[in-house]
Design an enzyme around this catalytic site. Structure first.
Site, PDB file in Angstrom:
ATOM      1  N   ASN A  43     -92.591  17.313 139.004  1.00  0.00           N
ATOM      2  CA  ASN A  43     -93.255  18.239 139.916  1.00  0.00           C
ATOM      3  C   ASN A  43     -94.244  17.484 140.790  1.00  0.00           C
ATOM      4  O   ASN A  43     -94.938  16.577 140.332  1.00  0.00           O
ATOM      5  CB  ASN A  43     -93.900  19.422 139.186  1.00  0.00           C
ATOM      6  CG  ASN A  43     -94.767  19.060 138.014  1.00  0.00           C
ATOM      7  OD1 ASN A  43     -94.616  18.008 137.410  1.00  0.00           O
ATOM      8  ND2 ASN A  43     -95.689  19.933 137.679  1.00  0.00           N
ATOM      9  N   CYS A  54     -91.042  21.965 142.095  1.00  0.00           N
ATOM     10  CA  CYS A  54     -90.853  21.806 140.649  1.00  0.00           C
ATOM     11  C   CYS A  54     -89.945  20.617 140.330  1.00  0.00           C
ATOM     12  O   CYS A  54     -89.098  20.218 141.140  1.00  0.00           O
ATOM     13  CB  CYS A  54     -90.216  23.044 140.055  1.00  0.00           C
ATOM     14  SG  CYS A  54     -91.187  24.542 140.206  1.00  0.00           S
ATOM     15  N   GLU A  56     -87.430  20.474 138.359  1.00  0.00           N
ATOM     16  CA  GLU A  56     -85.999  20.802 138.289  1.00  0.00           C
ATOM     17  C   GLU A  56     -85.337  20.644 139.655  1.00  0.00           C
ATOM     18  O   GLU A  56     -84.254  20.086 139.781  1.00  0.00           O
ATOM     19  CB  GLU A  56     -85.812  22.245 137.799  1.00  0.00           C
ATOM     20  CG  GLU A  56     -86.255  22.483 136.373  1.00  0.00           C
ATOM     21  CD  GLU A  56     -87.718  22.860 136.241  1.00  0.00           C
ATOM     22  OE1 GLU A  56     -88.539  22.467 137.110  1.00  0.00           O
ATOM     23  OE2 GLU A  56     -88.049  23.542 135.258  1.00  0.00           O
TER      24      GLU A  56
HETATM   25  N1  THU Z   1     -93.387  23.677 137.370  1.00  0.00           N
HETATM   26  C1  THU Z   1     -92.235  22.937 137.303  1.00  0.00           C
HETATM   27  O1  THU Z   1     -92.204  21.773 137.696  1.00  0.00           O
HETATM   28  N2  THU Z   1     -91.132  23.543 136.813  1.00  0.00           N
HETATM   29  C2  THU Z   1     -91.074  24.837 136.401  1.00  0.00           C
HETATM   30  O2  THU Z   1     -89.995  25.338 136.137  1.00  0.00           O
HETATM   31  C3  THU Z   1     -92.300  25.616 136.264  1.00  0.00           C
HETATM   32  C4  THU Z   1     -93.487  25.067 136.976  1.00  0.00           C
HETATM   33  C5  THU Z   1     -94.599  23.042 137.881  1.00  0.00           C
HETATM   34  C6  THU Z   1     -95.083  23.560 139.207  1.00  0.00           C
HETATM   35  C7  THU Z   1     -96.549  23.215 139.137  1.00  0.00           C
HETATM   36  O3  THU Z   1     -96.710  21.880 139.580  1.00  0.00           O
HETATM   37  C8  THU Z   1     -96.887  23.270 137.669  1.00  0.00           C
HETATM   38  O4  THU Z   1     -95.652  23.222 136.973  1.00  0.00           O
HETATM   39  C9  THU Z   1     -97.647  24.508 137.249  1.00  0.00           C
HETATM   40  O5  THU Z   1     -97.027  25.657 137.719  1.00  0.00           O
END
Ligand code: THU
Length: 137
Positions: A43, A54, A56
């Site tokens: 992320n 994110c 993913e």
């Molecule tokens: N985040 C992800 O990278 N993947 C997810 O599926 C959920 C949330 C990240 C976004 C942000 O940088 C942090 O987690 C908190 O929301």
């Protein structure tokens, strides 16, 4: 046969490279392509908060931009008390580019849960949803 331990290790390594100065919630992802290559995702946040992307989607888009077209498995690692699950936006992207793909949710404590992209998004909006509409080819 998916080598989940290998994929988890890649996701853990990725997790150390995040840019998460605002949430302090690092997420690491590792995506196994049909070619056998593994693509990492992290992320990446921004002072303009909604621009955050994110782990993913970074993994998927990175793989796709490298020419990968089939996706076999995804591992996601956080340090949450229980494993955490992909957000709604990521589910939408996952179900289109990698329908039915197995996904391992894991945390650093070693808890794991196996799911798949289609189970995470029931009754999805897909490319087929666009067929037959005015303006569609
Ligand atoms: N985040 C992800 O990278 N993947 C997810 O599926 C959920 C949330 C990240 C976004 C942000 O940088 C942090 O987690 C908190 O929301």
């Amino acid at each position: 046969m998916i080598d989940w331990d290998r994929l988890m290790e890649e996701a853990k390594t990725a997790r150390e490279m995040t840019y998460t100065p605002y949430s302090h919630f690092p997420v690491g992802a590792a995506l196994l392509g049909a070619s056998g290559k593994i693509y990492r995702g992290i992320n990446i946040e921004n002072a303009s908060y909604p621009l955050t992307i994110c782990a993913e989607r970074v993994a998927l888009f990175s793989a796709y931009s490298m020419g990968e077209r089939g996706f076999l498995a995804l591992a996601i690692v956080t340090n949450a008390p229980t494993f955490s699950s992909p957000c709604g936006a990521c589910r939408q992207v996952l179900v289109e580019l990698a329908p039915g793909m197995p996904i391992l949710l894991a945390n650093l404590a070693g808890e794991r849960m196996l799911t798949d992209s289609s189970s995470l998004l029931p009754f999805p909006f897909t490319p087929e949803s666009l067929l037959g509409q005015p303006g569609s080819d």
